[in-house]
Every structure is written in C-alpha cells, then in structure tokens.
Write an enzyme that holds these catalytic residues in place. Sequence first.
Site, PDB file in Angstrom:
ATOM      1  N   GLU A  79      -9.719   6.239   7.220  1.00  0.00           N
ATOM      2  CA  GLU A  79      -8.276   6.459   7.123  1.00  0.00           C
ATOM      3  C   GLU A  79      -7.854   7.707   6.354  1.00  0.00           C
ATOM      4  O   GLU A  79      -6.891   8.378   6.749  1.00  0.00           O
ATOM      5  CB  GLU A  79      -7.628   5.226   6.471  1.00  0.00           C
ATOM      6  CG  GLU A  79      -7.692   3.995   7.332  1.00  0.00           C
ATOM      7  CD  GLU A  79      -7.244   2.749   6.586  1.00  0.00           C
ATOM      8  OE1 GLU A  79      -6.242   2.159   6.997  1.00  0.00           O
ATOM      9  OE2 GLU A  79      -7.900   2.381   5.592  1.00  0.00           O
TER      10      GLU A  79
ATOM     11  N   ARG B 212       0.831  -1.209   0.000  1.00  0.00           N
ATOM     12  CA  ARG B 212       0.000   0.000   0.000  1.00  0.00           C
ATOM     13  C   ARG B 212       0.861   1.254   0.000  1.00  0.00           C
ATOM     14  O   ARG B 212       0.476   2.271  -0.596  1.00  0.00           O
ATOM     15  CB  ARG B 212      -0.974   0.002   1.181  1.00  0.00           C
ATOM     16  CG  ARG B 212      -2.033   1.099   1.058  1.00  0.00           C
ATOM     17  CD  ARG B 212      -3.106   0.980   2.103  1.00  0.00           C
ATOM     18  NE  ARG B 212      -4.191   0.103   1.746  1.00  0.00           N
ATOM     19  CZ  ARG B 212      -5.297   0.478   1.100  1.00  0.00           C
ATOM     20  NH1 ARG B 212      -5.422   1.738   0.674  1.00  0.00           N
ATOM     21  NH2 ARG B 212      -6.255  -0.375   0.858  1.00  0.00           N
TER      22      ARG B 212
END
Length: 780
Positions: A726, A324
């Site tokens: 997030e 990621r």
Amino acid sequence: MRTLTEIHPASKPQGAAGESVAHDSARLHVSGSARYVDDIIEPQGTLFAAVIGSRIAKGRIRHLDLQAVRRAPGVIDVLTLDDVPGHTDIGPVFPGDPVLTRDAIRYAGQPIALVAASSEKAARQAALLAEIDYEIQAPQLDAEVALAQQQLLRPSHRMQLGDCAKALQASPIQLQAKMHIGGQEHLYLEGQVSLAIPGEDGDMLIYTSSQHPSEVQKLVAEVLNLSFHQVTVDMRRMGGGFGGKETQAAPWACLAALMAAKTGRPVKLRLPRKDDMQMTGKRHPFVNRYHLGCDHEGRILAADIEVIGNGGHSPDLTDAIVDRAMFHADNAYFLPNADIRGHRVATDTVSHTAFRGFGGPQGMLIIERAMDDIARHLGCDPLDIRKRNLYAEARDLTPYHQQVEFDTLQRLIDELESSSHYRARRTAISHWNQLNTVLKRGLALTPVKFGISFTLQHLNQAGALLHIYTDGSLQLNHGGTEMGQGLHTKVAQVVARTLGVDLSQIRITATRTDKVPNTSPTAASSGADLNGKAAEQAALTLRQRLSDFLAEQQGIAASEIRFSDNQVCWGTSQSMPFAELVQQAYVARISLSATGYYRTPKIWYDRETAQGRPFFYFATGAAVSEVLVDTLTGEYRLLQADILHDVGHSLNPAIDIGQIEGGFIQGMGWLTTEELVWNPDGQLLSHSPATYKIPAISDTPPVFNVKLFDHANTEDTIYHSKAVGEPPLMLAISVWSALRDAISSLSDYRISPDLDTPATPERVLMAVEALRQKLNGDRR
C-alpha cells in the site's frame, strides 16, 4: 527413485528470499493460461445466476412480481429473502448488509432476488423481467449534510496530543482550509465471481475471487445455517483485488451457495462489469478540514483536523478506515499539539469499502495540502516547510502517542532530494514559468510514512502448512491470497532460503480453508509479513526435525548442521543431498509435515484514551513529480517521477519495484482522472470503462526512476523486510502537489490554489480561473 536434485542439478539454491525472481504465475499470466474462477470447467448440471437489483437508490418495495422471471426461457429457479435458511445479514463486522432485501432500499443496485438459468445469457435476460413497484424517496448523497443531521454509521472518534486549542490561539500564523477527496473504483481486471458446488450431507465447496476466504466460509455457513467445517473455500488467484474483494466478494459467494443449496446443483455467479461497478463499494470519498497554527518559520504549533468519511449505506469497514485516515493525518510530520476528529457518515450509496491504503491516503492529503499552503503563505519552497516539520529527535510522538523512528525518513528524503536534482530543477522550473505564459511546470517532493499492521489487533496472525515429499519436493499452503502482487512467490522464497533449496522445488497450492483455518484477509500490506513468518516457522520446525535425525545418525550436535545449496552439510567437508536426507528421515518415520504460526508482537491500541502502538513499524518513501499544465485547457502531463522507497531488506527486489511502480500509477489515477459520478437520483453514472478513466500506459511518465532504499527494518520482520503493497500509492500525492505548484506559479507562488481530487483537467482549469480572478480582484 530420482530426486529433484538429480533431475535439476544446481550448484546453489536458486530464487531464495532476497533475490529478484519472476512471479510464480508470470508465464501463465502473459500466455493467458492462468486459471481464474471463471476458467474452471463447470461440473455437469451447473446453473448460471444473475442478480435482480434495485433500480432506485432509496425507498421501499411496495410490490414484487417475479412471475415473468420464473416463466422466462431457461430459468430453473428464483431465490428471494424468504428462501434463506440462516442469517440474512452478512455485514462483515457490524450488521447492516442484508444478503437480499424485500422492503427497504438503501442504494441503487441493491440485490432483491437471484435468478438461476441454464445459461448466463438466459439468466441475465430473465432478471430484466422483474416487475417491481417502488415507493421512491430522495437519497442523501452529501456527506457534510449527513454529518450535520448526525446520520452516523458508527460513533465519531477523537485523538489528542497536547493542548491544541491553547496552542492554536497563541500561534502567530493561523491557516484554515477544506477539501473534497473523491473515491475510487477498484476496476480489477477479473470481476466478482463465485462458483458454489453442493456436496454430501449439505457440505458446500466455494471457488471465489476473494481476499478473505475465511470470511466467505463463515458467511456462507451462516446463511446456509451450517457449521463452518461444512463449508470449504478454495482461492488460487485473483485478477486484482486492491481491497475490493476483502469484504465485498462474500455476498456473491453467499448468493451462489444459497441457490446451489436450494437447487442441489452447482451455481456460478459472475457480475457483468456494469453491475459490478454499481453493486460494489469504492474507496471512501472524504471531506477534510484543517485549522493550523504555525510560527514564522513554518513549523506547525497546533493542528485541528477533521476528517469526514462517506461510508455509504452500511458500516462495512468504515470504522477502521476512518480510524486509519486519522492515524495518517500527520503523515511524516510532528504535530506537537493536535486534535484530530473522525466521522463515519451514512449516505444512500453502495457501501464503500477497503481500497489500497485503507483510508491512509485520504488522511495524508489534508496535511500535505497544509504543507503547500504554509509555504505559499510564507513565500518558501514547500520542501523546506516539509523538512522543518518532519519527525525528529525529541519531536517523535504521533497524535496517538506512538514513537516514530525518524532517522530513516530524514535520510531517505535527503538522498532523493540530491539524486533527483530537486534544487536545480526548482530553479530551472521557476525561470521557465516566468518566460511561458500558457504552459506552466510544477514540481513537488512529498514523503510517505505508513503504519504497517491491521488496526484490528486480532487480525495480525497467520498460519502455514508445509509438506516435504520423499523426492525432496515441497508443497506449501498459507493463509494469504494471491491477487497478482507476488505474495506466493515471496513466501515460497522464504521457505527456499530457510531450507536451502531451489525455489523450483516448492509448489504453493490454492488458499483453502480446510488446509489453513481461520485466516486473516490479505490486506493492510501485511501479507508477506504475516504469512512469510508463519511459513518460516513451519520450515524451521522441519529443519529442526531433520537436523535432530541427522545429528543422532552422525553423532554430532544438531547446531553443526547447515542447509544450503540443495545440500545438508556438517563438519568440514561432509554433506548429502537434501532429498537423500528426506528419504532417510521418511524411512526412519520422521514426520515431514508441519504447521507454522505467527502473530505480530508489540501492537496495541486503547480506543478509550486514543493512545497506543497500533503499528508494528512504519514503511517510508518519497517521490518527486514534475508536471506540465496547459492553463488554457487544464490539460496536463506528468513529465518525470523519481521515487526512493524503503522496503527494508527486500524479499524480492523485482517484485517490490513492480509494486512501487503500479501503486504510484494507481494513486495518480485516484488523484487525477478517476472520477466517480452519481446523479441526484443516486444512480452511478461512471459505471463502465467508457465513463471512468483509469491511467493508461501513455499516462506513465517518460522518465520514471524507481530505486529501493536498502535499509534493514529494525523490527524483527521476515528477514528484516518491510511491506510494499500500500505505501507506494501515496507517493502519487506528489503529482497532485505538483499540479498545485504549477497553478500557483501564475501568482508567482504567492497563492495556494484550491484543487479538490480527482484533479481532472476540468478541475485544474477551474482552479486556474479562480486564481486568475483572485489576482484580478487584488489588482483592482
């Protein structure tokens, strides 16, 4: 029988999706009556456990003597690796996490044994009596050295677009930089805790503070050598998780269950704060490098980027986290030729793990640094460089070959630039800095483009279970977990809107593995996306059953029936209360219970070619931060923050704004004050709130403007909303960038300072001094 509609009459449904309503446990939270695992009244005979952990970071156990522990007052039993009847490795994805160790030591605090006593105090005191003789080795704590020695947890990965080497060589301007990015302690208010209660025929009931009850179920069953159906995990709420309870809540549940099985008595294990901070993983520290080529307008032509994730002693989730970081090394910018490499290195610390953003923040920092560096090199406003490099028409392909919907991000940044008065403030700040030699102001606008979906494809699924009772009340269960983020509230609002009833008629029960099985963790900002859709499907099933029943009764088409305002309506004026229809359906033997299921469409990723569509969509936002820096001490203040964030059509604007505010402040803490410190022996020194500084209310900017960018998600998410968990954390990169801007003003914005994170006042002062020395050297 009186229905809920009769008891609580309302002219229209209250609290449906799209409305601002309070968190379902808000009153319980503020009154102190919300029940967490440690608040559960212990069953008769409950034992209290304490972990005996390693006092060294690396080496071997030469001799272990637990006799003094066994003889200590109140001690009932001691558990070692020899007492484990099933699996001894509880690695969540890859092996490498022994539930207890008898020989090799890989980090300070590694669990060696467990002691159970009649009281928590007795257990903790007894744990201190363990006599352990170690063969001590020097720990490896440096990620770059570990990479040079090829100490890898998993193979490195590479993403490419275009011909980076050729484009880089042909670029008229080339820049290079390296930066160290610190980790972050989760510091959830509720620490790690589990209560294990043995049942009949070897069954085990676990109450645990976990973001992933199904994984706890699996691992507990495996260490006990049981089938999964013999273990039930119950999780009502957490006092914070932030990723720290995705995989790393399981070890303590496993240990409690092992002791409960051995003694035949309930066992509670709650880690003291110091042990919690020493024994559980953090946000991954990273070392990132870039080598960029750009034109004279500051447009990037080639980007060679390397990210090095320090995973600690075991793989845990490091593979996906570094992936990621690579996926987000472009952030909001088009890199026409890119070569991105990611490494997962092993060091002798606790195994680092998920943390809000899951590697994305660490990846974004390097490209945001590059934007500032290009601007200083060319003498431009950093915002202009950012806007020139944004994804745009015919410039919309990521390094992993996913197309980006760029229009929303461009419009959002333009709107924030205008509403925050960025240009006027930039002019005023530059003038102010010319007149002030000690105090310097800094300003930065940074964007966020964050991919939403688990990068491990099979986790993108969810289930729900919905019951309607004969009084019209509903009980809902789904696979997501509540850690304070308001997930239960949002999912209940979805059901309220689908069935046209008041939110007060819906009760969400604890997440339990015997109600909704095989659940995914509540992570990756996907909780509302996945579970909201699953709950909607269950509600639609029940609505269809009720509609079909009523349509047959009234001789009309089911499509004519509407559910709204706590009523079921048809024709021009006919209606009946929802609860009345439910009672009639029950008498007619219509099932009033349904399951729902959802899996995210369109997503895929081919790891061999490093190409695909790993994300269903992107959540976007931008923030403007203004700081004031004392260049004599390094002290600074955040004066103002202006945020515009895209949540699509919000499921609950009040909760979403709260998430944005909280995420921004937590991100600011990671980038400024929250410093993890290990000594050369591998011992964590920042192991308490006294030695680890999270933001306080006084760190909140006095001017804090947060606005939602109300724009429907073009993908078919639940009511076209977007995830909010997030992405807001990365808005805080604007604070770090503003600090660099203030320091750069000392050079009349000609030099881009090095400023590793966390940018503590000490690091800010060192950056100031380094810049002054460079200026003095240039003058000589």
